[in-house]
Design a protein around this motif. Structure first.
Motif, PDB file in Angstrom:
ATOM      1  N   ALA A   7     -21.821   2.410  20.306  1.00  0.00           N
ATOM      2  CA  ALA A   7     -22.514   1.374  21.076  1.00  0.00           C
ATOM      3  C   ALA A   7     -22.340   1.558  22.578  1.00  0.00           C
ATOM      4  CB  ALA A   7     -22.016  -0.016  20.664  1.00  0.00           C
ATOM      5  N   VAL A  33     -24.677   5.643  26.073  1.00  0.00           N
ATOM      6  CA  VAL A  33     -25.995   5.244  26.575  1.00  0.00           C
ATOM      7  C   VAL A  33     -26.619   6.377  27.396  1.00  0.00           C
ATOM      8  CG1 VAL A  33     -25.338   2.796  26.612  1.00  0.00           C
ATOM      9  CG2 VAL A  33     -25.017   4.191  28.668  1.00  0.00           C
ATOM     10  N   MET A  38     -29.478  -0.283  27.322  1.00  0.00           N
ATOM     11  CA  MET A  38     -30.154   0.715  26.474  1.00  0.00           C
ATOM     12  C   MET A  38     -31.502   0.123  26.104  1.00  0.00           C
ATOM     13  SD  MET A  38     -28.794   2.226  22.788  1.00  0.00           S
ATOM     14  CE  MET A  38     -27.133   2.565  23.315  1.00  0.00           C
ATOM     15  N   LEU A  50     -32.314   2.511  22.011  1.00  0.00           N
ATOM     16  CA  LEU A  50     -31.961   1.226  21.401  1.00  0.00           C
ATOM     17  C   LEU A  50     -32.487   1.143  19.968  1.00  0.00           C
ATOM     18  CD1 LEU A  50     -30.684  -1.568  21.578  1.00  0.00           C
ATOM     19  CD2 LEU A  50     -32.807  -2.386  22.651  1.00  0.00           C
ATOM     20  N   PHE A  81     -30.271   3.318  17.814  1.00  0.00           N
ATOM     21  CA  PHE A  81     -28.967   2.714  17.561  1.00  0.00           C
ATOM     22  C   PHE A  81     -29.086   1.631  16.488  1.00  0.00           C
ATOM     23  CE2 PHE A  81     -25.867  -0.663  18.394  1.00  0.00           C
ATOM     24  CZ  PHE A  81     -24.695   0.052  18.182  1.00  0.00           C
ATOM     25  N   CYS A  82     -30.098   0.785  16.604  1.00  0.00           N
ATOM     26  CA  CYS A  82     -30.276  -0.296  15.635  1.00  0.00           C
ATOM     27  C   CYS A  82     -30.636   0.235  14.254  1.00  0.00           C
ATOM     28  CB  CYS A  82     -31.322  -1.284  16.140  1.00  0.00           C
ATOM     29  SG  CYS A  82     -30.766  -2.215  17.589  1.00  0.00           S
ATOM     30  N   VAL A  92     -28.636  -6.196  11.938  1.00  0.00           N
ATOM     31  CA  VAL A  92     -28.962  -6.126  13.360  1.00  0.00           C
ATOM     32  C   VAL A  92     -29.473  -7.460  13.885  1.00  0.00           C
ATOM     33  CG1 VAL A  92     -30.458  -5.017  15.067  1.00  0.00           C
ATOM     34  CG2 VAL A  92     -29.405  -3.656  13.235  1.00  0.00           C
ATOM     35  N   PRO A 140     -32.501  -6.904  19.220  1.00  0.00           N
ATOM     36  CA  PRO A 140     -31.741  -5.649  19.309  1.00  0.00           C
ATOM     37  C   PRO A 140     -30.830  -5.570  20.534  1.00  0.00           C
ATOM     38  CG  PRO A 140     -34.015  -5.198  18.721  1.00  0.00           C
ATOM     39  CD  PRO A 140     -33.936  -6.647  19.083  1.00  0.00           C
ATOM     40  N   LEU A 184     -26.792  -5.032  20.454  1.00  0.00           N
ATOM     41  CA  LEU A 184     -26.110  -3.963  21.182  1.00  0.00           C
ATOM     42  C   LEU A 184     -24.992  -4.540  22.053  1.00  0.00           C
ATOM     43  CD1 LEU A 184     -25.795  -1.034  22.217  1.00  0.00           C
ATOM     44  CD2 LEU A 184     -27.476  -1.645  23.977  1.00  0.00           C
ATOM     45  N   GLU A 235     -22.048  -5.477  19.981  1.00  0.00           N
ATOM     46  CA  GLU A 235     -21.305  -4.307  19.520  1.00  0.00           C
ATOM     47  C   GLU A 235     -20.519  -3.660  20.657  1.00  0.00           C
ATOM     48  OE1 GLU A 235     -20.791  -3.353  16.359  1.00  0.00           O
ATOM     49  OE2 GLU A 235     -21.882  -5.169  15.861  1.00  0.00           O
ATOM     50  N   GLN A 236     -21.070  -3.682  21.855  1.00  0.00           N
ATOM     51  CA  GLN A 236     -20.347  -3.144  23.009  1.00  0.00           C
ATOM     52  C   GLN A 236     -19.095  -3.976  23.298  1.00  0.00           C
ATOM     53  OE1 GLN A 236     -23.632  -3.105  25.789  1.00  0.00           O
ATOM     54  NE2 GLN A 236     -24.045  -0.935  25.398  1.00  0.00           N
TER      55      GLN A 236
END
Length: 141
Positions: A83, A86, A96, A101, A104-105, A115, A119, A123, A126-127
């Motif tokens: 996550a 980038v 992102m 993005l 990642f999703c 998710v 999105p 993200l 998750e970061q």
């Protein structure tokens, strides 16, 4: 020279595998965790450089590589560690968008992570999760 004639030539697939640059999972994981410990983001190029590769060499293998790292992290009870990886333009903020993005999703969904409808919010969550996780776990790179 006689000794060389006694041994068969190496298989072409073996030679290709030896000559193909590879992303190193342990080095990538260490780079990601080091960045997380400093509460910073890193680029896909940074992950490639951790394996002594340039972006051009690593580009095609990056998505499955990061997915494998996330799969391993989830199995160990950790977050989606990619996550914080980038594009260079998002290094300051972790932003992102677009293909990155969406990818990642999609990867998260393939790994069984829900998710949700937003999105970007997923993200960001998750970061924050990886930054918090490295603070509370004694991790060995």
């Amino acid at each position: 020279m006689e000794a060389l004639r006694d041994h068969p030539a190496p298989d072409a697939a073996l030679l290709a595998a030896l000559e193909t640059p590879r992303l190193d999972a342990a080095r990538s994981r260490a780079a990601i965790l080091a960045a997380a410990r400093m509460n910073r983001f890193l680029s896909y190029g940074d992950v490639a450089e951790a394996s002594f590769l340039c972006w051009r060499e690593a580009r095609r293998a990056m998505d499955p590589h990061l997915e494998a790292l996330c799969r391993g992290s989830l199995r160990a009870g950790g977050p989606l560690i990619s996550a914080i990886v980038v594009n260079r333009t998002g290094l300051a903020t972790g932003h992102m968008e677009g293909r990155a993005l969406a990818g990642f999703c999609a990867m998260a969904a393939r790994l069984g992570v829900v998710v949700g409808a937003d999105p970007a919010a997923f993200l960001a969550h998750e970061q924050r999760a990886i930054f918090a996780w490295v603070e509370t776990h004694d991790l060995h790179d």
